[in-house]
Enzyme design. Sequence first.
Site, PDB file in Angstrom:
ATOM      1  N   ASP A 103     -33.973  -0.367  11.507  1.00 18.64           N
ATOM      2  CA  ASP A 103     -34.213  -1.474  12.425  1.00 18.64           C
ATOM      3  C   ASP A 103     -33.980  -2.761  11.634  1.00 18.64           C
ATOM      4  O   ASP A 103     -33.802  -2.754  10.413  1.00 18.64           O
ATOM      5  CB  ASP A 103     -35.617  -1.421  13.045  1.00 18.64           C
ATOM      6  CG  ASP A 103     -35.691  -2.251  14.341  1.00 18.64           C
ATOM      7  OD1 ASP A 103     -34.772  -3.061  14.593  1.00 18.64           O
ATOM      8  OD2 ASP A 103     -36.666  -2.095  15.095  1.00 18.64           O
TER       9      ASP A 103
HETATM   10  C1  NOJ Z   1     -35.525  -5.246  16.414  1.00 15.23           C
HETATM   11  C2  NOJ Z   1     -36.030  -4.311  17.465  1.00 15.23           C
HETATM   12  O1  NOJ Z   1     -37.176  -3.627  17.004  1.00 15.23           O
HETATM   13  C3  NOJ Z   1     -35.003  -3.291  17.925  1.00 15.23           C
HETATM   14  O2  NOJ Z   1     -35.516  -2.623  19.055  1.00 15.23           O
HETATM   15  C4  NOJ Z   1     -33.695  -3.929  18.221  1.00 15.23           C
HETATM   16  O3  NOJ Z   1     -32.765  -2.966  18.640  1.00 15.23           O
HETATM   17  C5  NOJ Z   1     -33.197  -4.654  16.976  1.00 15.23           C
HETATM   18  N1  NOJ Z   1     -34.171  -5.667  16.608  1.00 15.23           N
HETATM   19  C6  NOJ Z   1     -31.826  -5.289  17.163  1.00 15.23           C
HETATM   20  O4  NOJ Z   1     -31.909  -6.365  18.016  1.00 15.23           O
END
Ligand code: NOJ
Length: 721
Positions: free
Chosen positions: A267
Amino acid sequence: MSEHLYHKYVQHMTLEEKIAQLLQLAAPFYDEPGDDSEITGPLEELGIGSDTVRNAGSVLGVAGAEKVMAVQKKHLENSRLGIPLLFMADIVHGFKTIFPIPLAIGSSWNPELAEQSAAIAAREAAVSGLHVTFAPMLDLVRDPRWGRVMESTGEDPYLNSVFAKAFVEGFQGKNLTQDMSRVAACVKHFAAYGAAEGGRDYNTVDLSERQLREYYLPAYKAALDAGAEMVMTSFNVVDGIPATGNRKLLRGILRAEWGFDGVVISDWASIKEMVAHGAAEDDKEAALKAIWAGVDIDMMTVSYLNHLPELVEVGLVDEALIDEAVLRILQLKEKLGLFENPMRGADPALEKEIVFSAEHRRAARKLAEKSSVLLKNEGVLPLNIEQRVALIGPFADSGDILGWWSWTGSKEQVAKLSGAMRSLAGNAGLVTVAEGSGIHTITAVQKEAALKAAAAADVIVLAVGEASEMSGEGGSRTNIKLPDAQLELIRLMKGLGKPLAVVLFNGRPLDLHGVYDQADAVLEAWFPGSEGGAALADLLYGKVNPSGRLSVSFPDSVGQVPVYYNAFSTGRPKPQVEDGNRYISKYIDAPNEPLLPFGFGLSYTSFTYEGLTLSSGILKDDQPVEVKVKVINTGSLAGTETVQLYLRDRSGEVVRPVKELKAFKQVDLAPGESAEMIFAIEERQLRYHHSDLTVSSDPGWFDVYVGGNSRDVLAAEFRLI
Ligand code: NOJ
């Protein structure tokens, strides 16, 4: 692993080129130099337009056919081996046509419509140049304080698994290589992000492995079984080890046990964040742990980029590990057909034609109709088109009904409640609109205008709720009531003694004190998306009969949290009728039960269940027990009922939940019509994780419950031998 890709590309790549494939950078890197609005992290270290950017393997958040094509073209001109970029983004509940939030979609109990919503999201995203969506989010949720409950389909592993499959099939279709209107699905957040302690985002998760496997993992697994191409790690620790550096989770469960050979992505910055977790001394150790654990792509940090070369040089990382990661990424590029056609579905002309088309918006409207839940109705709804209606509240005329994760959507293009109600009413002048209050504030002028609007009305409809940024990522709350200003508005309106209906816009189950007790009717709209107002007007005026059912419990108060239907009994369960015994498992100041249970939802008609029968009182290994029940529409309108089947394993080697959803079916019934609903119970549905983590069933007695929600059920029993 694809040998031809190895021979064609990997064996010719320098170590630096390989590591660059593992880097994912966000949109600002691809803007023209000069935009220094977001100079942090890698942006600061690399600089916009640096060579590394040109070599990176994938991009986050660049969309729009022309823009994507321009970035891809420039990239390929500079790429020595001609390896195209992958374009990824969060297309969670729609691209430009925004569908209801996933928690609302969960309330539809309608996987076909969920699949259709994902297919439309994919079609719009693909024509705008995207290849991968960071969806579906499949975290099981039990804590409404967590802002990200809005991204999940709810608290039940079975229901979530049904939706997991539907979303993946909708996004990816049957043939990702041939079908340019689809995108690859990236399942997230692996794993158990939904169990963050205290509902505080990014917080610790501490679960037994049995809990993890029994409740939290099934939906991810269902998505992978449906063919999802990618997995994103979660921000949290799992048994003390950040998911992004968790070998057991990624190389063990995901790859070795489940056989997943697609791409794993961190993530956002979660590799580097291992340092803050206290799981790595520095960024270099974080990179080491992540690559060992099996993370292929580093999303938005330069931990891999900066440290993998040295880690390979000193022999801590075998270059073969990096080759594997690169190959997985190249395989995905190949599967998407990017080597032959790096522009894939991007098509500026078609983009104009199909994005936010009338057809797509009709589908969004349908899903909004199906996912709104009627929580209470004491004779106020549906409205009559001749009635004088005062539509009051901060959501009466607001475009903020798309919900979090709708960055590509437009609040300006939303079908608002005010306009939709006016066009449905017998005469637009019958609907008077006033803001009544802001989300958090109420002024004397607003109150006066609300009172004036209400004075001439036969019925008051209050459109209240949370602003969309009060849920979603970083949107945790400890107080899950409506903001005080809106509670005051409700009290003010209640004081007028007129029929009062409340329409709720929110991204989580709320504590409804001050709402449920005050209103004569409550319609849960969630964040219903682009066509939300139109769908809600149809529901309020009875052009459409509400049929949504909660996929998550509404607590009586935040103090009960977590409160979910498939809990264990204690050794001192609360008796049906209290007998004054202090020493039972209960609160002295609140009920044990949630205000509204899982599966709950009303209709403008009524359904009665009778004649629950089983084909046999005994279940033998390969002979299913057939369950029959008659469902009758006893009201005066046509409606849709969701018939739910739950089981309880009365005694197990480890204790089993008081109820577990095992099957459900929807049925449309005309007034007076009835249907015989038939389910089959098989031995495999009785299996669970034992203390040694093996999965099997235990002979013994089981209760069968069938009803229109998890609380109001008919019961029968059988024995597994
Ligand atoms: C952080 C988030 O937790 C995740 O769900 C998301 O896909 C990513 N950022 C990318 O934007």
